[in-house]
Design an enzyme around this catalytic site. Structure first.
Site, PDB file in Angstrom:
ATOM      1  N   LEU A 530       0.819  -1.214   0.000  1.00 33.42           N
ATOM      2  CA  LEU A 530       0.000   0.000   0.000  1.00 33.42           C
ATOM      3  C   LEU A 530       0.852   1.263   0.000  1.00 33.42           C
ATOM      4  O   LEU A 530       0.551   2.228  -0.712  1.00 33.42           O
ATOM      5  CB  LEU A 530      -0.931  -0.006   1.216  1.00 33.42           C
ATOM      6  CG  LEU A 530      -1.880   1.199   1.335  1.00 33.42           C
ATOM      7  CD1 LEU A 530      -2.810   1.269   0.130  1.00 33.42           C
ATOM      8  CD2 LEU A 530      -2.682   1.118   2.623  1.00 33.42           C
ATOM      9  N   GLN A 533       2.023   1.798  -3.479  1.00 30.66           N
ATOM     10  CA  GLN A 533       0.997   2.128  -4.473  1.00 30.66           C
ATOM     11  C   GLN A 533       0.599   3.599  -4.402  1.00 30.66           C
ATOM     12  O   GLN A 533       0.258   4.206  -5.411  1.00 30.66           O
ATOM     13  CB  GLN A 533      -0.240   1.245  -4.257  1.00 30.66           C
ATOM     14  CG  GLN A 533       0.002  -0.231  -4.502  1.00 30.66           C
ATOM     15  CD  GLN A 533      -1.203  -1.070  -4.136  1.00 30.66           C
ATOM     16  OE1 GLN A 533      -2.314  -0.547  -3.996  1.00 30.66           O
ATOM     17  NE2 GLN A 533      -0.998  -2.369  -3.964  1.00 30.66           N
ATOM     18  N   CYS A 534       0.614   4.174  -3.219  1.00 27.64           N
ATOM     19  CA  CYS A 534       0.238   5.575  -3.055  1.00 27.64           C
ATOM     20  C   CYS A 534       1.478   6.466  -3.179  1.00 27.64           C
ATOM     21  O   CYS A 534       2.599   6.034  -2.912  1.00 27.64           O
ATOM     22  CB  CYS A 534      -0.417   5.804  -1.695  1.00 27.64           C
ATOM     23  SG  CYS A 534      -1.937   4.855  -1.456  1.00 27.64           S
ATOM     24  N   THR A 535       1.237   7.712  -3.583  1.00 28.59           N
ATOM     25  CA  THR A 535       2.328   8.681  -3.656  1.00 28.59           C
ATOM     26  C   THR A 535       2.578   9.211  -2.251  1.00 28.59           C
ATOM     27  O   THR A 535       1.864  10.089  -1.765  1.00 28.59           O
ATOM     28  CB  THR A 535       1.969   9.832  -4.606  1.00 28.59           C
ATOM     29  OG1 THR A 535       1.639   9.297  -5.880  1.00 28.59           O
ATOM     30  CG2 THR A 535       3.134  10.789  -4.760  1.00 28.59           C
ATOM     31  N   VAL A 536       3.573   8.642  -1.580  1.00 26.28           N
ATOM     32  CA  VAL A 536       3.897   9.047  -0.216  1.00 26.28           C
ATOM     33  C   VAL A 536       4.953  10.139  -0.297  1.00 26.28           C
ATOM     34  O   VAL A 536       6.114   9.881  -0.626  1.00 26.28           O
ATOM     35  CB  VAL A 536       4.404   7.854   0.616  1.00 26.28           C
ATOM     36  CG1 VAL A 536       4.753   8.310   2.035  1.00 26.28           C
ATOM     37  CG2 VAL A 536       3.355   6.755   0.645  1.00 26.28           C
TER      38      VAL A 536
END
Length: 683
Positions: A530, A533-536
């Site tokens: 996760l 997958q997200c733009t952290v």
């Protein structure tokens, strides 16, 4: 009997304020020099006295010298100052005295005969608050005092209907000679009168115009906009000074002409018999001194004060927004960057691939630069985590599964500024490493993307994954478009522009996003957790990268070569000795035009980097671009379905093979060296 005059009242058409605003913003800027303005007045016999004597300033008064039919010209000037303090501190009496001296000098040297409209001249002092659309102004109608004053001394004669008709028709022949029709001498209007009207210019008095004419038949005339029964119009004051100074008369018959051709049989004109007897004991000004002057306009309450017009209440809100959006940009040209080409930025059509964190920030900044055409491409919906990081969305956009980002972003821009042409397209960009599941749908997405790239000038790559940027990079390079790219890390970012193929067909000097890669892009989201997958990223990284990306585009558009602008070069500063980037060209209004900007938020540093194009690049190399140009969809289809097609075509596969061969040679050498060392130790 003392003579009183009907003063002029100013009457400004609303379009004049708009014209004055545009002139100030686009041309005059900080220059507050006086400029000419055309005034108009006319006899209005049907109007009430308090509505007569109107000095009209039309919308085109700053640019036109044409006088409409039935109107009389007045010479005006307007001084539009820069601040309200300048307006308040202007020496009003000195300003009025300057205008009066112009009239006085023209009377003395005879130029008044060439410009008789100076007798009804006016001056405007104004301040335009271009942010609030309020206009503060004050008219002055300079009137020279006659010393001693003229007085009415006799009961004036009155014209009959026949005399008025004859006068009106004779004047029409003089003013509009093209309208004169041949007449039978027996039917002429003058034929029934014991005299004939003869009309001459003011200049002709000095040529003996009245020679041999009885005093009772001599009239000095002017067109009178006043409808007061006993009070002539304001400009008669200056005409009487001319009569005293040039004609040397102390008694005169004045014809205040108020008739019109439509009702020429109804006498309207006022006749005055005036006298001004010189008194030796009267203390007057010297023979060459400018007479006393009056003329600042009073308001409706009779007070000497300026007027204020609030244009905002008359303007369409959309028009107000149009002018307000451009105002701050145009103010840059006043002092800071006079060579800035705002139209080059405003007319650039921008295609944004991605309507997420980067896309929403970039679109807002593009509107700040005045860009009017913005198109979004995105296939995602607004989620509950988006509104706090993506400024075009709010909580209601997340409900019921979330609004489509592309549609909602386009709507939000129009809510912010209705004048923007913003549209959204919900579609998927074909990506390397992602197999085709529906060929018809993928081809449709390809064709739409191809058309959108062709229809826009600047392409922004603002997506989450590396592979999603590949096809737009190929398309943009093939179409010769400006391609702008931004990518984010946790506390780092890269902002860059892709190299554009020169018009001579040679290779691009600057590389693209993929030019440093030794492998073609592939599916980067497969088997990710996760957090992958997200733009952290730190919340401040996206706004910083977005702002630099838009500013980079603005700088590119100001360069003579636009997208083909070279990267700046380092050279030693002659004064400090430090290495600095050269401004190219030296007069570029916005400074440098870098190739890449890399930011490091943890250290609060940025670096300017440039990299050449790579002849084996998987996206912008000639082999890839030429294959796309020749085969179009078939090339893309093969690239998506054959795993190593792009790697082989671009030459990256050969680079990899040579690298492996070189690595094997290095390993072999290392093994041999290891054996020798081992034997030595044994010995």
């Amino acid at each position: 009997m003392a003579l009183k005059f009907a003063p002029f009242a100013s009457e400004i058409e609303l379009p004049f304020y708009t014209a004055l605003s545009q002139l100030k913003i686009d041309h005059d800027k900080l220059d507050d020099s006086a400029r000419p303005v055309l005034g108009l007045y006319e006899p209005r016999a049907t109007q009430s006295p308090d509505q007569s004597s109107r000095m009209r300033v039309l919308g085109n008064a700053l640019s036109s010298t044409e006088v409409p039919l039935g109107h009389i010209r007045a010479e005006g000037i307007i001084k539009n100052v820069n601040t309200i303090e300048d307006f308040k501190n202007t020496d009003k009496q000195a300003m009025l005295q300057t205008s009066a001296k112009q009239i006085w000098d023209a009377i003395n040297d005879g130029t008044i005969y060439s410009i008789p409209s100076l007798l009804s001249s006016f001056t405007i002092l104004s301040f335009a608050n271009l942010k609030k659309y309020t206009f503060t102004y004050w008219f002055a109608f300079p009137a020279l005092h006659s010393e001693p004053a003229w007085k009415k001394v006799e009961q004036p004669p009155k014209f009959s209907a026949e005399e008025t008709t004859a006068l009106t028709e004779e004047l029409a022949k003089r003013v509009y000679p093209s309208l004169e029709q041949p007449q039978d001498p027996e039917n002429e209007s003058n034929s029934d009168l014991p005299f004939k009207w003869v009309i001459g210019s003011l200049r002709e008095f000095e040529d003996g115009f009245f020679n041999g004419v009885d005093a009772k038949d001599q009239y000095v005339s002017f067109v009178d906009p006043s409808t007061y029964l006993e009070n002539p119009g304001w400009m008669l004051r200056n005409l009487l000074v001319l009569i005293r100074r040039r004609y040397k008369l102390d008694k005169v018959q004045i014809l205040c002409y108020r008739d019109n051709h439509a009702k020429r049989h109804v006498p309207q004109s006022l006749i005055l018999v005036l006298e001004s007897i010189y008194d030796p004991e009267y203390q007057s000004t010297g023979p060459d001194e400018t007479p006393k002057v009056t003329g600042w306009e009073r308001n409706s309450l009779g007070k000497l004060t300026a007027k204020v017009t609030n244009l905002a209440q008359y303007m369409d809100p959309a028009q107000l927004a149009d002018q307000a959006v451009d105002l701050n940009l145009k103010l840059m040209k006043w002092r800071i960057a006079p060579e800035l080409d705002l139209d080059a930025i405003k007319n650039t059509k921008c295609l944004l691939l991605g309507a997420g964190t980067l896309g929403t920030y970039v679109s807002r900044l593009l509107m700040g630069w005045g860009v009017r055409k913005i198109t979004f491409i995105d296939n995602a919906s607004v989620s509950f985590s988006n509104p706090v990081r993506q400024p075009l969305f709010d909580f209601k956009d997340c409900i019921d599964g979330g609004a489509k980002k592309a549609y909602r972003a386009a709507e939000a821009l129009q809510e912010i500024y209705p004048g923007v042409d913003s549209t959204g397209h919900v579609m998927s960009v074909p990506m390397l490493g992602h197999p085709i599941t529906d060929e018809a749908a993928t081809k449709m997405d390809f064709e739409l993307l191809q058309k959108l790239v062709e229809d826009h000038d600047a392409i922004f790559l603002l997506m989450d994954t590396r592979e999603s940027r590949w096809l737009p990079t190929v398309m943009g390079k093939a179409a010769g478009k400006i391609v702008m790219n931004a990518a984010l890390g946790f506390d780092t970012y890269v902002v860059m522009r892709h190299g554009v193929t020169p018009e001579d067909g040679g290779p691009a000097a600057l590389g693209c996003y993929f030019c440093n890669d030794v492998v073609a892009p592939s599916d980067s989201v497969k088997d990710q957790t996760l957090d992958q997958q997200c733009t952290v990223t730190r919340p401040g990284v996206a706004p910083e990268a977005s702002s630099k990306l838009v500013e980079l585009l603005a700088s590119v558009l100001q360069h003579p070569l636009r997208g083909a602008a070279p990267a700046p070069k380092l050279s030693a500063n002659q004064q400090s000795g430090q290495m600095e980037f050269d401004r190219d060209p030296p007069n570029h209004p916005l400074g440098l035009v870098p190739h890449q900007i890399r930011g490091f938020l943890s250290a609060y540093k940025t670096m300017l980097i440039s990299g050449p194009s790579y002849d084996c690049c998987s996206a912008c190399s000639p082999k890839i671009v030429n294959a796309y140009k020749e085969d179009g969809w078939e090339f893309i289809k093969r690239a998506l379905t054959e795993k190593d097609y792009i790697t082989e075509l671009s030459g990256l596969a050969e680079v990899q093979r040579k690298a492996e061969e070189a690595a094997n040679d290095v390993e072999w050498d290392s093994e041999e060296e290891g054996v020798e060392d081992e034997e030595a130790e044994l010995l």
